[in-house]
Design a protein around this motif. Structure first.
Motif, PDB file in Angstrom:
ATOM      1  N   GLN A 161       0.218  -0.993   0.363  1.00  0.00           N
ATOM      2  CA  GLN A 161       0.414  -0.404  -0.193  1.00  0.00           C
ATOM      3  C   GLN A 161       1.035   1.493  -0.508  1.00  0.00           C
ATOM      4  O   GLN A 161       0.316   1.995  -0.715  1.00  0.00           O
ATOM      5  CB  GLN A 161      -1.142   0.348   1.071  1.00  0.00           C
ATOM      6  N   LEU A 162       1.839   1.400   0.176  1.00  0.00           N
ATOM      7  CA  LEU A 162       3.371   2.021   0.539  1.00  0.00           C
ATOM      8  C   LEU A 162       4.066   2.090   0.183  1.00  0.00           C
ATOM      9  O   LEU A 162       5.665   3.297  -0.178  1.00  0.00           O
ATOM     10  CB  LEU A 162       3.403   2.815   1.758  1.00  0.00           C
ATOM     11  N   GLY A 163       4.159   1.450  -1.094  1.00  0.00           N
ATOM     12  CA  GLY A 163       5.957   1.041  -2.189  1.00  0.00           C
ATOM     13  C   GLY A 163       6.561   2.490  -2.510  1.00  0.00           C
ATOM     14  O   GLY A 163       6.839   2.125  -2.799  1.00  0.00           O
ATOM     15  N   ASN A 164       5.136   2.976  -3.417  1.00  0.00           N
ATOM     16  CA  ASN A 164       5.462   4.245  -4.175  1.00  0.00           C
ATOM     17  C   ASN A 164       6.375   5.233  -3.176  1.00  0.00           C
ATOM     18  O   ASN A 164       6.857   6.373  -3.397  1.00  0.00           O
ATOM     19  CB  ASN A 164       4.846   5.066  -4.475  1.00  0.00           C
ATOM     20  N   GLU A 165       6.013   5.299  -1.462  1.00  0.00           N
ATOM     21  CA  GLU A 165       6.003   6.652  -0.662  1.00  0.00           C
ATOM     22  C   GLU A 165       7.288   6.240   0.334  1.00  0.00           C
ATOM     23  O   GLU A 165       8.103   7.302   0.163  1.00  0.00           O
ATOM     24  CB  GLU A 165       4.571   6.912  -0.183  1.00  0.00           C
ATOM     25  N   LEU A 166       6.715   4.995   0.454  1.00  0.00           N
ATOM     26  CA  LEU A 166       7.798   4.414   2.094  1.00  0.00           C
ATOM     27  C   LEU A 166       7.983   3.350   1.769  1.00  0.00           C
ATOM     28  O   LEU A 166       8.236   2.454   2.417  1.00  0.00           O
ATOM     29  CB  LEU A 166       7.220   4.410   3.171  1.00  0.00           C
ATOM     30  N   PRO A 167       9.652   2.911   0.427  1.00  0.00           N
ATOM     31  CA  PRO A 167       9.407   1.750   0.180  1.00  0.00           C
ATOM     32  C   PRO A 167      10.072   0.863   0.960  1.00  0.00           C
ATOM     33  O   PRO A 167       9.655  -0.245   1.400  1.00  0.00           O
ATOM     34  CB  PRO A 167      10.305   1.502  -1.453  1.00  0.00           C
ATOM     35  N   TYR A 168      11.294   1.848   1.564  1.00  0.00           N
ATOM     36  CA  TYR A 168      12.171   0.655   2.642  1.00  0.00           C
ATOM     37  C   TYR A 168      12.183   1.083   3.789  1.00  0.00           C
ATOM     38  O   TYR A 168      12.866   0.995   5.036  1.00  0.00           O
ATOM     39  CB  TYR A 168      13.127   0.615   2.375  1.00  0.00           C
ATOM     40  N   ALA A 169      11.738   2.542   4.261  1.00  0.00           N
ATOM     41  CA  ALA A 169      11.654   2.903   6.070  1.00  0.00           C
ATOM     42  C   ALA A 169      10.778   2.288   6.662  1.00  0.00           C
ATOM     43  O   ALA A 169      11.174   2.949   8.072  1.00  0.00           O
ATOM     44  CB  ALA A 169      11.382   4.569   5.201  1.00  0.00           C
ATOM     45  N   THR A 170      10.831   1.520   6.755  1.00  0.00           N
ATOM     46  CA  THR A 170       9.020   0.882   7.525  1.00  0.00           C
ATOM     47  C   THR A 170       9.854  -0.382   8.206  1.00  0.00           C
ATOM     48  O   THR A 170       9.904  -1.594   7.254  1.00  0.00           O
ATOM     49  CB  THR A 170       7.632   0.662   7.069  1.00  0.00           C
ATOM     50  N   THR A 171       9.130  -0.674   9.326  1.00  0.00           N
ATOM     51  CA  THR A 171       9.492  -2.118   9.806  1.00  0.00           C
ATOM     52  C   THR A 171       8.153  -2.467  10.140  1.00  0.00           C
ATOM     53  O   THR A 171       7.772  -1.382  11.015  1.00  0.00           O
ATOM     54  CB  THR A 171      11.056  -2.671  10.149  1.00  0.00           C
ATOM     55  N   VAL A 172       8.731  -3.820  11.299  1.00  0.00           N
ATOM     56  CA  VAL A 172       7.486  -4.169  11.871  1.00  0.00           C
ATOM     57  C   VAL A 172       8.084  -4.682  13.072  1.00  0.00           C
ATOM     58  O   VAL A 172       8.991  -5.827  13.006  1.00  0.00           O
ATOM     59  CB  VAL A 172       6.151  -5.277  11.505  1.00  0.00           C
ATOM     60  N   GLU A 173       7.483  -4.763  14.767  1.00  0.00           N
ATOM     61  CA  GLU A 173       8.150  -5.694  15.510  1.00  0.00           C
ATOM     62  C   GLU A 173       6.586  -5.811  16.182  1.00  0.00           C
ATOM     63  O   GLU A 173       5.690  -4.942  16.285  1.00  0.00           O
ATOM     64  CB  GLU A 173       9.008  -4.792  16.012  1.00  0.00           C
ATOM     65  N   ILE A 174       6.502  -7.318  16.407  1.00  0.00           N
ATOM     66  CA  ILE A 174       5.283  -7.834  17.210  1.00  0.00           C
ATOM     67  C   ILE A 174       5.739  -7.590  18.991  1.00  0.00           C
ATOM     68  O   ILE A 174       6.502  -8.291  19.038  1.00  0.00           O
ATOM     69  CB  ILE A 174       5.352  -9.811  17.135  1.00  0.00           C
ATOM     70  N   GLU A 175       4.885  -6.606  19.309  1.00  0.00           N
ATOM     71  CA  GLU A 175       4.898  -6.391  20.865  1.00  0.00           C
ATOM     72  C   GLU A 175       4.164  -7.829  21.566  1.00  0.00           C
ATOM     73  O   GLU A 175       4.934  -7.415  22.632  1.00  0.00           O
ATOM     74  CB  GLU A 175       4.809  -5.034  21.107  1.00  0.00           C
ATOM     75  N   LYS A 176       3.238  -8.298  20.892  1.00  0.00           N
ATOM     76  CA  LYS A 176       2.362  -8.982  21.760  1.00  0.00           C
ATOM     77  C   LYS A 176       1.581  -9.892  21.272  1.00  0.00           C
ATOM     78  O   LYS A 176       1.390  -9.886  19.826  1.00  0.00           O
ATOM     79  CB  LYS A 176       0.875  -8.050  22.884  1.00  0.00           C
ATOM     80  N   PHE A 177       1.519 -11.101  21.612  1.00  0.00           N
ATOM     81  CA  PHE A 177       1.161 -12.501  20.946  1.00  0.00           C
ATOM     82  C   PHE A 177       0.778 -13.755  21.995  1.00  0.00           C
ATOM     83  O   PHE A 177       1.918 -14.047  22.314  1.00  0.00           O
ATOM     84  CB  PHE A 177       2.010 -12.530  19.990  1.00  0.00           C
ATOM     85  N   GLU A 178      -0.633 -13.465  22.096  1.00  0.00           N
ATOM     86  CA  GLU A 178      -1.143 -14.255  22.667  1.00  0.00           C
ATOM     87  C   GLU A 178      -2.450 -15.322  22.923  1.00  0.00           C
ATOM     88  O   GLU A 178      -3.074 -14.429  21.698  1.00  0.00           O
ATOM     89  CB  GLU A 178      -1.641 -13.004  24.194  1.00  0.00           C
ATOM     90  N   VAL A 179      -2.540 -15.640  22.942  1.00  0.00           N
ATOM     91  CA  VAL A 179      -3.486 -16.967  23.031  1.00  0.00           C
ATOM     92  C   VAL A 179      -4.534 -17.346  23.822  1.00  0.00           C
ATOM     93  O   VAL A 179      -4.549 -17.031  24.792  1.00  0.00           O
ATOM     94  CB  VAL A 179      -2.895 -18.683  22.825  1.00  0.00           C
ATOM     95  N   ASP A 180      -6.042 -16.095  23.626  1.00  0.00           N
ATOM     96  CA  ASP A 180      -7.165 -16.334  24.366  1.00  0.00           C
ATOM     97  C   ASP A 180      -7.771 -17.100  23.777  1.00  0.00           C
ATOM     98  O   ASP A 180      -8.758 -17.004  22.897  1.00  0.00           O
ATOM     99  CB  ASP A 180      -7.513 -15.117  24.070  1.00  0.00           C
ATOM    100  N   GLY A 181      -8.267 -18.591  23.894  1.00  0.00           N
ATOM    101  CA  GLY A 181      -8.617 -19.538  23.271  1.00  0.00           C
ATOM    102  C   GLY A 181      -8.684 -19.906  22.211  1.00  0.00           C
ATOM    103  O   GLY A 181      -7.382 -20.339  21.833  1.00  0.00           O
ATOM    104  N   ALA A 182      -9.805 -19.863  21.337  1.00  0.00           N
ATOM    105  CA  ALA A 182     -10.191 -19.849  20.552  1.00  0.00           C
ATOM    106  C   ALA A 182      -9.540 -18.549  19.458  1.00  0.00           C
ATOM    107  O   ALA A 182      -9.961 -18.225  18.077  1.00  0.00           O
ATOM    108  CB  ALA A 182     -10.957 -19.960  19.473  1.00  0.00           C
TER     109      ALA A 182
END
Length: 302
Positions: free
Chosen positions: A209-230
């Motif tokens: 969605q942002l390839g033309n504007e921010l091709p390489y200036a972003t990254t993602v960090e998962i701060e929370k990953f919790e299993v709550d039942g299903a």
């Protein structure tokens, strides 16, 4: 009639950026384990895709695009780390799959071939995107020209996107890996955790969605990953390098960030087979893509 021996081994999927390496890996695995966009260098990590068949198992090492190292003065820390990851993929593999774009062979492709050949690996040439060739009669002369003076263990024109030509390719690759039991369970599809894959699903939407504007200036960090039942409760931080980039990711009234989160959540639910509650935030860290310590903190390794 005796049953052919089971074979299993590692295959490095190598090529210049944006030739369809990740699309091929996903097609062979039969599930989306590697993210895809039309932007070069979408793949930033070395990732294993595990493709199991009746006759054997191929452990596909999907890599960032292999390209000449420009040296410290011109290449960012991200660029250097990705190149080291691609080169490191050649260690301990049994065969290399060199993926090129049908009708195109340039210095970058020749450089990748030389790197594989010098590593002493059998090289299978995979000519991808043959469905896009307007002049189909040009394919045979192209294959002859590319093969001249080069020792390929097999040459396969395919369309990874349309899954054409994959059976013959798998047959060739299996002949080149050792006779041995499966390395992974037949229900395993990758060595990466759900937490890692969740971050990649968010990053894929950023690239799309942002390839033309921010091709390489972003990254993602998962701060929370919790299993709550299903239910899976996931919190993702999108990191950018400047305040102006943060505004672009969020969009007017938060519309773009909601769209990124919505699409990423849908992909997660399909891959994980569970309902997902996804929260996203955007934060700024100046110059993270040229800071090796920051890259390692965000999970980038070579």
């Amino acid at each position: 009639m005796s049953t052919p021996p089971f074979r299993a081994g590692h295959v490095a999927v190598i090529g210049r950026p944006n030739v369809g390496k990740s699309t091929l890996t996903n097609a062979l695995v039969g599930a989306k384990v590697s993210i895809v966009s039309n932007r070069p260098q979408t793949t930033r990590h070395r990732l294993l895709g595990i493709a199991s068949f009746e006759a054997g198992q191929l452990v596909l090492v999907d890599t960032p695009g292999l390209h000449r190292d420009q040296g410290k003065s011109t290449a960012s820390a991200m660029h250097r780390m990705m190149n080291r990851a691609a080169r490191g993929a050649l260690e301990g593999v049994d065969v290399a799959a060199l993926v090129v774009q049908a009708g195109r062979w340039d210095e970058a492709d020749a450089f990748a071939y030389e790197a594989l050949s010098n590593a002493g690996l059998p090289v299978v040439l995979i000519v991808n995107q043959v469905d896009r060739l307007k002049d189909k009669t040009a394919l045979l002369p192209y294959l002859a020209k590319v093969s001249e003076g080069r020792d390929f263990a097999g040459v396969h024109p395919i369309s990874a996107l349309k899954r054409n030509g994959l059976e013959a390719l798998v047959e060739t690759l299996l002949k080149l890996v050792p006779e041995q039991p499966a390395i992974y369970g037949e229900d395993e599809i990758t060595d990466k955790s759900q937490r890692f894959l969740a971050g990649e699903m968010v990053r894929e939407q950023l690239m799309r969605q942002l390839g033309n504007e921010l091709p390489y200036a972003t990254t993602v960090e998962i701060e929370k990953f919790e299993v709550d039942g299903a239910l899976l409760r996931i919190g993702a931080v999108i990191w950018v390098e400047r305040d102006g980039q943060k505004a672009i990711v969020i969009g007017k009234g938060g519309e773009r960030l909601r769209e990124i989160g919505s699409k990423a959540r849908q992909h997660m639910e399909r891959l994980f087979g569970a309902k997902v509650f996804l929260e996203t935030w955007v934060r700024v860290r100046q110059g993270w893509s040229d800071d090796e310590a920051a890259l390692r903190a965000f999970g980038y390794h070579d």
